[in-house]
Motif scaffolding. Structure first.
Motif, PDB file in Angstrom:
ATOM      1  N   ALA A  53      -8.925   3.075  34.202  1.00 25.02           N
ATOM      2  CA  ALA A  53      -8.676   4.186  35.122  1.00 25.02           C
ATOM      3  C   ALA A  53      -9.884   4.394  36.030  1.00 25.02           C
ATOM      4  O   ALA A  53     -10.999   3.974  35.725  1.00 25.02           O
ATOM      5  CB  ALA A  53      -8.378   5.460  34.334  1.00 25.02           C
ATOM      6  N   ASP A  54      -9.670   5.049  37.176  1.00 29.78           N
ATOM      7  CA  ASP A  54     -10.771   5.238  38.121  1.00 29.78           C
ATOM      8  C   ASP A  54     -11.745   6.322  37.664  1.00 29.78           C
ATOM      9  O   ASP A  54     -12.828   6.442  38.211  1.00 29.78           O
ATOM     10  CB  ASP A  54     -10.244   5.560  39.515  1.00 29.78           C
ATOM     11  N   THR A  55     -11.378   7.119  36.664  1.00 26.55           N
ATOM     12  CA  THR A  55     -12.307   8.064  36.050  1.00 26.55           C
ATOM     13  C   THR A  55     -12.850   7.434  34.770  1.00 26.55           C
ATOM     14  O   THR A  55     -12.098   7.187  33.842  1.00 26.55           O
ATOM     15  CB  THR A  55     -11.623   9.391  35.717  1.00 26.55           C
ATOM     16  N   PRO A  56     -14.151   7.134  34.692  1.00 22.15           N
ATOM     17  CA  PRO A  56     -14.689   6.488  33.491  1.00 22.15           C
ATOM     18  C   PRO A  56     -14.472   7.348  32.251  1.00 22.15           C
ATOM     19  O   PRO A  56     -14.754   8.543  32.256  1.00 22.15           O
ATOM     20  CB  PRO A  56     -16.183   6.344  33.809  1.00 22.15           C
ATOM     21  N   LEU A  57     -13.960   6.736  31.194  1.00 22.57           N
ATOM     22  CA  LEU A  57     -13.703   7.472  29.963  1.00 22.57           C
ATOM     23  C   LEU A  57     -14.998   8.048  29.406  1.00 22.57           C
ATOM     24  O   LEU A  57     -15.012   9.147  28.851  1.00 22.57           O
ATOM     25  CB  LEU A  57     -13.035   6.555  28.942  1.00 22.57           C
ATOM     26  N   ARG A  58     -16.086   7.326  29.544  1.00 21.05           N
ATOM     27  CA  ARG A  58     -17.367   7.807  29.025  1.00 21.05           C
ATOM     28  C   ARG A  58     -17.743   9.146  29.643  1.00 21.05           C
ATOM     29  O   ARG A  58     -18.257  10.036  28.967  1.00 21.05           O
ATOM     30  CB  ARG A  58     -18.462   6.767  29.289  1.00 21.05           C
ATOM     31  N   THR A  59     -17.485   9.297  30.934  1.00 22.50           N
ATOM     32  CA  THR A  59     -17.802  10.552  31.615  1.00 22.50           C
ATOM     33  C   THR A  59     -17.024  11.702  31.001  1.00 22.50           C
ATOM     34  O   THR A  59     -17.555  12.798  30.795  1.00 22.50           O
ATOM     35  CB  THR A  59     -17.462  10.444  33.106  1.00 22.50           C
ATOM     36  N   LEU A  60     -15.756  11.455  30.670  1.00 17.17           N
ATOM     37  CA  LEU A  60     -14.934  12.511  30.103  1.00 17.17           C
ATOM     38  C   LEU A  60     -15.384  12.878  28.698  1.00 17.17           C
ATOM     39  O   LEU A  60     -15.393  14.039  28.310  1.00 17.17           O
ATOM     40  CB  LEU A  60     -13.468  12.068  30.077  1.00 17.17           C
ATOM     41  N   LEU A  61     -15.730  11.866  27.906  1.00 18.45           N
ATOM     42  CA  LEU A  61     -16.059  12.112  26.507  1.00 18.45           C
ATOM     43  C   LEU A  61     -17.478  12.638  26.319  1.00 18.45           C
ATOM     44  O   LEU A  61     -17.829  13.073  25.226  1.00 18.45           O
ATOM     45  CB  LEU A  61     -15.865  10.828  25.693  1.00 18.45           C
ATOM     46  N   ASP A  62     -18.302  12.589  27.367  1.00 11.58           N
ATOM     47  CA  ASP A  62     -19.641  13.167  27.277  1.00 11.58           C
ATOM     48  C   ASP A  62     -19.608  14.688  27.388  1.00 11.58           C
ATOM     49  O   ASP A  62     -20.618  15.347  27.213  1.00 11.58           O
ATOM     50  CB  ASP A  62     -20.541  12.608  28.384  1.00 11.58           C
ATOM     51  N   SER A  63     -18.432  15.249  27.689  1.00 11.13           N
ATOM     52  CA  SER A  63     -18.285  16.692  27.821  1.00 11.13           C
ATOM     53  C   SER A  63     -17.244  17.179  26.819  1.00 11.13           C
ATOM     54  O   SER A  63     -16.489  16.377  26.258  1.00 11.13           O
ATOM     55  CB  SER A  63     -17.821  17.034  29.240  1.00 11.13           C
ATOM     56  N   PRO A  64     -17.159  18.494  26.563  1.00 11.36           N
ATOM     57  CA  PRO A  64     -16.043  19.005  25.746  1.00 11.36           C
ATOM     58  C   PRO A  64     -14.718  18.579  26.365  1.00 11.36           C
ATOM     59  O   PRO A  64     -14.570  18.558  27.587  1.00 11.36           O
ATOM     60  CB  PRO A  64     -16.240  20.518  25.810  1.00 11.36           C
ATOM     61  N   HIS A  65     -13.754  18.226  25.534  1.00 14.11           N
ATOM     62  CA  HIS A  65     -12.512  17.691  26.066  1.00 14.11           C
ATOM     63  C   HIS A  65     -11.376  17.850  25.068  1.00 14.11           C
ATOM     64  O   HIS A  65     -11.594  17.990  23.867  1.00 14.11           O
ATOM     65  CB  HIS A  65     -12.673  16.201  26.404  1.00 14.11           C
ATOM     66  N   VAL A  66     -10.164  17.811  25.594  1.00 15.31           N
ATOM     67  CA  VAL A  66      -8.963  17.657  24.779  1.00 15.31           C
ATOM     68  C   VAL A  66      -8.590  16.180  24.812  1.00 15.31           C
ATOM     69  O   VAL A  66      -8.561  15.571  25.879  1.00 15.31           O
ATOM     70  CB  VAL A  66      -7.804  18.503  25.334  1.00 15.31           C
ATOM     71  N   ARG A  67      -8.309  15.619  23.636  1.00 10.69           N
ATOM     72  CA  ARG A  67      -7.947  14.198  23.583  1.00 10.69           C
ATOM     73  C   ARG A  67      -6.759  14.008  22.650  1.00 10.69           C
ATOM     74  O   ARG A  67      -6.763  14.455  21.508  1.00 10.69           O
ATOM     75  CB  ARG A  67      -9.118  13.356  23.097  1.00 10.69           C
ATOM     76  N   LEU A  68      -5.730  13.337  23.160  1.00 15.06           N
ATOM     77  CA  LEU A  68      -4.572  12.963  22.369  1.00 15.06           C
ATOM     78  C   LEU A  68      -4.510  11.446  22.317  1.00 15.06           C
ATOM     79  O   LEU A  68      -4.647  10.782  23.347  1.00 15.06           O
ATOM     80  CB  LEU A  68      -3.282  13.500  22.990  1.00 15.06           C
ATOM     81  N   GLN A  69      -4.298  10.901  21.117  1.00 19.00           N
ATOM     82  CA  GLN A  69      -4.209   9.459  20.940  1.00 19.00           C
ATOM     83  C   GLN A  69      -3.028   9.099  20.052  1.00 19.00           C
ATOM     84  O   GLN A  69      -2.703   9.817  19.102  1.00 19.00           O
ATOM     85  CB  GLN A  69      -5.476   8.902  20.298  1.00 19.00           C
ATOM     86  N   HIS A  70      -2.407   7.978  20.388  1.00 17.62           N
ATOM     87  CA  HIS A  70      -1.403   7.364  19.519  1.00 17.62           C
ATOM     88  C   HIS A  70      -1.777   5.892  19.424  1.00 17.62           C
ATOM     89  O   HIS A  70      -1.795   5.188  20.433  1.00 17.62           O
ATOM     90  CB  HIS A  70       0.002   7.518  20.094  1.00 17.62           C
ATOM     91  N   ILE A  71      -2.124   5.432  18.208  1.00 16.11           N
ATOM     92  CA  ILE A  71      -2.522   4.051  18.003  1.00 16.11           C
ATOM     93  C   ILE A  71      -1.426   3.350  17.209  1.00 16.11           C
ATOM     94  O   ILE A  71      -1.172   3.687  16.048  1.00 16.11           O
ATOM     95  CB  ILE A  71      -3.866   3.952  17.254  1.00 16.11           C
ATOM     96  N   GLN A  72      -0.767   2.409  17.859  1.00 15.13           N
ATOM     97  CA  GLN A  72       0.331   1.692  17.223  1.00 15.13           C
ATOM     98  C   GLN A  72      -0.215   0.520  16.422  1.00 15.13           C
ATOM     99  O   GLN A  72      -0.959  -0.307  16.948  1.00 15.13           O
ATOM    100  CB  GLN A  72       1.318   1.181  18.276  1.00 15.13           C
ATOM    101  N   GLY A  73       0.131   0.460  15.126  1.00  7.72           N
ATOM    102  CA  GLY A  73      -0.337  -0.600  14.261  1.00  7.72           C
ATOM    103  C   GLY A  73       0.759  -1.586  13.909  1.00  7.72           C
ATOM    104  O   GLY A  73       1.740  -1.746  14.627  1.00  7.72           O
ATOM    105  N   THR A  74       0.591  -2.243  12.799  1.00  6.19           N
ATOM    106  CA  THR A  74       1.542  -3.257  12.368  1.00  6.19           C
ATOM    107  C   THR A  74       2.689  -2.629  11.591  1.00  6.19           C
ATOM    108  O   THR A  74       2.577  -1.523  11.052  1.00  6.19           O
ATOM    109  CB  THR A  74       0.845  -4.293  11.473  1.00  6.19           C
TER     110      THR A  74
END
Length: 226
Positions: A53-74
């Motif tokens: 994405a054009d917004t670096p993830l590192r920049t977002l995670l260096d500050s307070p943030h809301v994060r949603l993740q879904h990691i699909q496995g086997t």
């Protein structure tokens, strides 16, 4: 540029709940956030790709943030990171409104199966007022505390929904504000954010929105009192 506020409680208009509580002026209340990571079901062969994405993830995670993740496995197994949100609501408040916005164009989203995938729908769960604890900011709230609690602490599993686009905002819903505790101190209202499981689709997803605690002019997810 100030970062977007991901979860924010803003007072639109607050009235007295009793003769001992004077009317309050409009204002903004900021949240406490905890990540809720579901139990790992096993080894994952599928992982998130490097950020494109054009917004670096590192920049977002260096500050307070809301994060949603879904990691699909086997074998159809997956792991999810949900977001717990707690607001301290000033005593004497009346009605609350939850809204999500990205006025600073900082929203980040990535999906392993499609770099151009549409942003996913979010499901917002609402907890029973005061059911979890009086002040979760002093404790580490876990996935089990919320999702596996006995008796249940979730009042509505599908209280609201939103699909946020960069630079846009969406009103999610409103309801009466929670009562103050027995000492007349601030009450608490709590939510859990997740990807809508009915619209998630295939692959792994990563959704991040930074949170400001100083500038209500660049909101992310906010909470209004009326």
């Amino acid at each position: 540029m100030s970062l977007s506020i991901t979860v924010l409680l803003s007072a639109l208009a607050i009235v007295a709940a009793s003769p001992t509580l004077p009317p309050r002026a409009c204002g903004t209340v900021y949240p406490t956030l905890f990540s809720l990571l579901s139990p790992e079901p096993g080894f994952f062969n599928s992982v998130m790709q490097p950020a494109k994405a054009d917004t670096p993830l590192r920049t977002l995670l260096d500050s307070p943030h809301v994060r949603l993740q879904h990691i699909q496995g086997t074998e159809g197994k997956s792991q999810d990171n949900l977001q717990f949100v707690d607001f301290k609501v000033p005593a004497g408040s009346n009605t609350c409104q939850l809204e999500i916005a990205d006025h600073a164009d900082m929203l980040y989203f990535e999906k392993t199966t499609d770099n151009n995938a549409a942003l996913p729908a979010l499901n917002i769960m609402k907890l029973i007022p005061g059911a979890l604890c009086e002040d979760p900011s002093t404790e580490n709230v876990t996935y089990a505390d919320v999702m596996d609690a006995t008796p249940p602490v979730i009042q509505y599993y599908h209280w609201g929904a939103a699909t946020l686009q960069r630079g846009q905002s969406s009103i999610i819903g409103s309801f009466p504000s929670p009562p103050a505790n027995g000492n007349g101190e601030d009450g608490h209202v709590q939510f859990v954010l997740q990807f809508d499981p009915d619209q998630l689709g295939a692959g792994s997803c990563d959704w991040v929105l930074p949170q400001s605690t100083t500038d209500p002019g660049v909101l992310g997810l906010w909470f209004g009192l009326a």
